[in-house]
Design an enzyme around this catalytic site. Structure first.
Site, PDB file in Angstrom:
ATOM      1  N   HIS A 166     -17.690  68.971  18.738  1.00 11.28           N
ATOM      2  CA  HIS A 166     -19.073  69.120  19.199  1.00 11.28           C
ATOM      3  C   HIS A 166     -19.017  70.018  20.436  1.00 11.28           C
ATOM      4  O   HIS A 166     -18.010  70.060  21.138  1.00 11.28           O
ATOM      5  CB  HIS A 166     -19.697  67.746  19.466  1.00 11.28           C
ATOM      6  CG  HIS A 166     -20.075  67.053  18.184  1.00 11.28           C
ATOM      7  ND1 HIS A 166     -21.333  67.127  17.655  1.00 11.28           N
ATOM      8  CD2 HIS A 166     -19.335  66.341  17.304  1.00 11.28           C
ATOM      9  CE1 HIS A 166     -21.370  66.465  16.500  1.00 11.28           C
ATOM     10  NE2 HIS A 166     -20.168  65.968  16.256  1.00 11.28           N
TER      11      HIS A 166
ATOM     12  N   CYS B 212     -24.283  62.864  17.099  1.00 11.72           N
ATOM     13  CA  CYS B 212     -24.421  61.504  16.570  1.00 11.72           C
ATOM     14  C   CYS B 212     -25.433  60.755  17.418  1.00 11.72           C
ATOM     15  O   CYS B 212     -25.294  60.666  18.638  1.00 11.72           O
ATOM     16  CB  CYS B 212     -23.067  60.796  16.604  1.00 11.72           C
ATOM     17  SG  CYS B 212     -23.187  59.099  16.024  1.00 11.72           S
TER      18      CYS B 212
ATOM     19  N   ARG C  59     -25.776  67.241   7.164  1.00 15.09           N
ATOM     20  CA  ARG C  59     -25.515  65.837   7.509  1.00 15.09           C
ATOM     21  C   ARG C  59     -25.461  65.650   9.032  1.00 15.09           C
ATOM     22  O   ARG C  59     -26.406  65.168   9.627  1.00 15.09           O
ATOM     23  CB  ARG C  59     -24.221  65.357   6.824  1.00 15.09           C
ATOM     24  CG  ARG C  59     -24.057  63.844   6.810  1.00 15.09           C
ATOM     25  CD  ARG C  59     -23.552  63.249   8.114  1.00 15.09           C
ATOM     26  NE  ARG C  59     -22.239  63.740   8.536  1.00 15.09           N
ATOM     27  CZ  ARG C  59     -21.712  63.464   9.734  1.00 15.09           C
ATOM     28  NH1 ARG C  59     -22.370  62.725  10.609  1.00 15.09           N
ATOM     29  NH2 ARG C  59     -20.537  63.961  10.076  1.00 15.09           N
ATOM     30  N   ASP C  60     -24.362  66.045   9.680  1.00 15.33           N
ATOM     31  CA  ASP C  60     -24.228  65.838  11.131  1.00 15.33           C
ATOM     32  C   ASP C  60     -25.373  66.553  11.847  1.00 15.33           C
ATOM     33  O   ASP C  60     -25.900  66.069  12.853  1.00 15.33           O
ATOM     34  CB  ASP C  60     -22.867  66.380  11.601  1.00 15.33           C
ATOM     35  CG  ASP C  60     -22.375  65.728  12.894  1.00 15.33           C
ATOM     36  OD1 ASP C  60     -23.205  65.213  13.643  1.00 15.33           O
ATOM     37  OD2 ASP C  60     -21.159  65.750  13.135  1.00 15.33           O
TER      38      ASP C  60
ATOM     39  N   HIS D 244     -13.032  68.714  14.342  1.00 13.61           N
ATOM     40  CA  HIS D 244     -14.491  68.515  14.319  1.00 13.61           C
ATOM     41  C   HIS D 244     -14.960  68.488  15.770  1.00 13.61           C
ATOM     42  O   HIS D 244     -14.931  67.460  16.431  1.00 13.61           O
ATOM     43  CB  HIS D 244     -14.758  67.178  13.600  1.00 13.61           C
ATOM     44  CG  HIS D 244     -16.183  66.773  13.481  1.00 13.61           C
ATOM     45  ND1 HIS D 244     -16.849  66.756  12.261  1.00 13.61           N
ATOM     46  CD2 HIS D 244     -17.085  66.317  14.388  1.00 13.61           C
ATOM     47  CE1 HIS D 244     -18.085  66.309  12.440  1.00 13.61           C
ATOM     48  NE2 HIS D 244     -18.256  66.038  13.720  1.00 13.61           N
TER      49      HIS D 244
ATOM     50  N   ASN E  29     -22.691  70.294  16.699  1.00 14.66           N
ATOM     51  CA  ASN E  29     -21.355  70.752  16.328  1.00 14.66           C
ATOM     52  C   ASN E  29     -21.168  72.197  16.769  1.00 14.66           C
ATOM     53  O   ASN E  29     -22.136  72.950  16.900  1.00 14.66           O
ATOM     54  CB  ASN E  29     -21.192  70.744  14.806  1.00 14.66           C
ATOM     55  CG  ASN E  29     -21.044  69.359  14.221  1.00 14.66           C
ATOM     56  OD1 ASN E  29     -22.038  68.688  13.972  1.00 14.66           O
ATOM     57  ND2 ASN E  29     -19.819  68.939  14.003  1.00 14.66           N
TER      58      ASN E  29
HETATM   59  P1  HMG Z   1     -25.416  46.187   9.669  1.00 16.76           P
HETATM   60  O1  HMG Z   1     -26.837  46.000  10.122  1.00 16.76           O
HETATM   61  O2  HMG Z   1     -24.325  45.446  10.377  1.00 16.76           O
HETATM   62  O3  HMG Z   1     -25.264  45.896   8.094  1.00 16.76           O
HETATM   63  O4  HMG Z   1     -25.102  47.728   9.664  1.00 16.76           O
HETATM   64  P2  HMG Z   1     -25.497  44.626   7.252  1.00 16.76           P
HETATM   65  O5  HMG Z   1     -24.437  44.627   6.218  1.00 16.76           O
HETATM   66  O6  HMG Z   1     -25.699  43.406   8.116  1.00 16.76           O
HETATM   67  O7  HMG Z   1     -26.903  44.966   6.525  1.00 16.76           O
HETATM   68  C1  HMG Z   1     -28.111  45.056   7.252  1.00 16.76           C
HETATM   69  C2  HMG Z   1     -29.130  45.811   6.431  1.00 16.76           C
HETATM   70  O8  HMG Z   1     -28.674  47.150   6.227  1.00 16.76           O
HETATM   71  C3  HMG Z   1     -29.342  45.219   5.028  1.00 16.76           C
HETATM   72  O9  HMG Z   1     -30.711  45.465   4.685  1.00 16.76           O
HETATM   73  C4  HMG Z   1     -28.472  46.083   4.164  1.00 16.76           C
HETATM   74  O10 HMG Z   1     -28.929  46.137   2.843  1.00 16.76           O
HETATM   75  C5  HMG Z   1     -28.600  47.433   4.820  1.00 16.76           C
HETATM   76  P3  HMG Z   1     -31.820  44.299   4.775  1.00 16.76           P
HETATM   77  O11 HMG Z   1     -31.317  43.232   3.833  1.00 16.76           O
HETATM   78  O12 HMG Z   1     -31.822  43.869   6.219  1.00 16.76           O
HETATM   79  O13 HMG Z   1     -33.063  45.014   4.349  1.00 16.76           O
HETATM   80  N1  HMG Z   1     -27.412  48.254   4.554  1.00 16.76           N
HETATM   81  C6  HMG Z   1     -27.441  49.470   3.958  1.00 16.76           C
HETATM   82  N2  HMG Z   1     -28.455  50.205   3.482  1.00 16.76           N
HETATM   83  C7  HMG Z   1     -28.138  51.397   2.921  1.00 16.76           C
HETATM   84  N3  HMG Z   1     -26.880  51.856   2.810  1.00 16.76           N
HETATM   85  C8  HMG Z   1     -25.842  51.143   3.268  1.00 16.76           C
HETATM   86  C9  HMG Z   1     -26.115  49.881   3.862  1.00 16.76           C
HETATM   87  N4  HMG Z   1     -25.324  48.941   4.409  1.00 16.76           N
HETATM   88  C10 HMG Z   1     -26.132  47.944   4.808  1.00 16.76           C
HETATM   89  N5  HMG Z   1     -24.595  51.608   3.166  1.00 16.76           N
HETATM   90  C11 HMG Z   1     -23.910  49.656   8.877  1.00 16.76           C
HETATM   91  C12 HMG Z   1     -23.814  48.213   9.335  1.00 16.76           C
HETATM   92  C13 HMG Z   1     -22.502  50.176   8.826  1.00 16.76           C
HETATM   93  C14 HMG Z   1     -24.552  49.719   7.517  1.00 16.76           C
HETATM   94  C15 HMG Z   1     -24.786  50.458   9.885  1.00 16.76           C
HETATM   95  O14 HMG Z   1     -24.322  50.233  11.185  1.00 16.76           O
HETATM   96  C16 HMG Z   1     -24.797  51.939   9.594  1.00 16.76           C
HETATM   97  O15 HMG Z   1     -25.384  52.373   8.613  1.00 16.76           O
HETATM   98  N6  HMG Z   1     -24.154  52.780  10.452  1.00 16.76           N
HETATM   99  C17 HMG Z   1     -24.059  54.199  10.229  1.00 16.76           C
HETATM  100  C18 HMG Z   1     -24.366  54.960  11.486  1.00 16.76           C
HETATM  101  C19 HMG Z   1     -24.271  56.462  11.242  1.00 16.76           C
HETATM  102  O16 HMG Z   1     -24.559  56.940  10.169  1.00 16.76           O
HETATM  103  N7  HMG Z   1     -23.858  57.235  12.286  1.00 16.76           N
HETATM  104  C20 HMG Z   1     -23.764  58.655  12.204  1.00 16.76           C
HETATM  105  C21 HMG Z   1     -22.599  59.132  11.428  1.00 16.76           C
HETATM  106  S1  HMG Z   1     -21.053  59.048  12.305  1.00 16.76           S
HETATM  107  C22 HMG Z   1     -20.935  60.567  13.154  1.00 16.76           C
HETATM  108  O17 HMG Z   1     -21.896  61.275  13.211  1.00 16.76           O
HETATM  109  C23 HMG Z   1     -19.604  60.994  13.728  1.00 16.76           C
HETATM  110  C24 HMG Z   1     -18.912  62.106  12.913  1.00 16.76           C
HETATM  111  O18 HMG Z   1     -19.747  63.253  12.818  1.00 16.76           O
HETATM  112  C25 HMG Z   1     -17.578  62.488  13.568  1.00 16.76           C
HETATM  113  C26 HMG Z   1     -17.676  62.813  15.062  1.00 16.76           C
HETATM  114  O19 HMG Z   1     -18.536  63.628  15.473  1.00 16.76           O
HETATM  115  O20 HMG Z   1     -16.860  62.234  15.813  1.00 16.76           O
HETATM  116  C27 HMG Z   1     -18.601  61.626  11.490  1.00 16.76           C
HETATM  117 MG    MG Z   2     -19.933  64.724  14.380  1.00 15.43          MG
END
Ligand code: HMG
Ligand code: MG
Length: 298
Positions: free
Chosen positions: A208, A239, A14-15, A206, A248
């Site tokens: 990095h 990320c 994933r990450d 966690h 990581n």
């Molecule tokens: P948004 O654009 O504000 O969402 O995104 P929305 O509700 O306005 O929807 C827009 C479009 O996205 C729509 O599609 C939805 O259907 C679709 P359209 O009608 O335009 O075709 N949509 C989705 N599709 C699939 N699955 C969903 C979903 N939700 C909406 N769940 C949202 C808001 C939160 C969805 C977006 O910003 C997002 O997906 N963000 C995730 C980013 C991400 O994954 N980042 C990496 C992980 S975090 C990380 O790595 C840190 C961590 O490792 C810890 C650390 O290191 O600190 C965990």
């Molecule tokens: Mg991370």
């Protein structure tokens, strides 16, 4: 469980893969996960039910869960940002979901489009629903040391937010140094503040490894009784919404250190290192784990 037993949460699929330029075909992602499970890892985060426009690397998480062999003891987790993601995760029969927010509004907005307070309001009904269905919920708290947009984070802020995630019903809080800028000098006071509010048994770290401090930062966590560690095979990861973040802390480094300290992980380091080498070759770049490189060269 003896106190010297440490539980690793493998982040590579994933990450790790979420930040790779090359998108691995489903078949290779499945092979990666099978190899990681075979090396003894019992918790693996394998996907994310997020917007495929934001993170195309995780787009086929539903198909991945469909094809996962669910025999052995390994539990498979996935990230969920909202109700749409929770519904997809439930349909995919994930063992554990991870909700994710941060200590800073700048990163939270870049990552999920809303601020920290709003994210906690959004999460409350998601945790309740997941728990009603018997699905464990992990809470990720990012930017616990600093935010790429808002600068340094105060330890008291981390503590207050970790407590709120726990109160929402998360079984575990993973403290993320998202951009890998911490040293034991900043990590130790952060952990002390958090441990004031949340017991060590409910915390994971966690790290990095952007500045090469990951292993050093592990020591204050171990000294304080934290026994759950997030790490990523071959040091994959980062990320895409945290500018400057690298992978990581490598799982191979963590296992080598823990075994050296006489702690047990249940992981076969040779198998893990072979998997790190294998996935690095598939991704077309060097192996990001020093331990992995050393064992490969033997
Ligand atoms: P948004 O654009 O504000 O969402 O995104 P929305 O509700 O306005 O929807 C827009 C479009 O996205 C729509 O599609 C939805 O259907 C679709 P359209 O009608 O335009 O075709 N949509 C989705 N599709 C699939 N699955 C969903 C979903 N939700 C909406 N769940 C949202 C808001 C939160 C969805 C977006 O910003 C997002 O997906 N963000 C995730 C980013 C991400 O994954 N980042 C990496 C992980 S975090 C990380 O790595 C840190 C961590 O490792 C810890 C650390 O290191 O600190 C965990
Ligand atoms: Mg991370």
């Amino acid at each position: 469980i003896p106190v010297d037993r440490v539980s690793l949460v493998e982040m590579g699929p994933r990450d790790g893969l979420q930040n790779e330029a090359r998108i691995l075909p489903l078949e290779q992602r499945l092979e990666l996960i099978a190899r990681l499970a075979d090396s003894g890892l019992q918790r693996i985060e394998v996907g994310a039910f997020v917007s495929p426009r934001k993170v195309p690397q995780m787009a086929d998480s539903a198909a991945l869960f469909e094809a996962l062999p669910r025999k052995g003891p390994t539990r498979y987790g996935a990230l969920v940002p909202n109700l749409q993601g929770l519904q997809a995760a439930i349909a995919a029969r994930v063992d554990e979901i991870g909700l994710f927010t941060a200590c800073s509004d700048g990163f939270t907005r870049a990552n999920i489009g809303i601020g920290v307070e709003e994210s906690l309001i959004r999460f409350a009904p998601l945790v309740a629903e997941a728990r009603r269905l018997g699905i464990k919920v992990r809470g990720y708290l990012s930017t616990v040391i600093a935010c790429p947009f808002d600068g340094p984070t105060r330890p008291k802020r981390v503590a207050a937010l970790a407590e709120r995630l726990l109160d929402l019903g998360c079984h575990e809080i993973s403290l993320g140094d998202t951009i890998g800028v911490g040293t034991p000098g900043t990590v130790a006071p952060m952990l002390d503040a958090v441990l004031h509010e949340v017991p060590a048994g409910r915390l994971a770290v966690h790290f990095h490894d952007t500045y090469g401090q990951g292993l050093a930062n592990l020591l204050p966590a171990l000294e304080r009784g934290i026994r759950t560690i997030d790490c990523s095979v071959a040091g994959l990861g980062g990320c895409p919404y945290a500018p400057g973040a690298s992978g990581n802390l490598a799982s191979e480094e963590v296992v080598y250190l823990l075994h050296g300290l006489g702690m047990s992980t249940g992981v076969d380091l040779d198998k893990l290192a072979a998997t790190g080498q294998w996935v690095s070759e598939r991704l077309g770049h060097g192996n990001g784990s020093r331990v992995g490189r050393a064992l490969h060269a033997r």
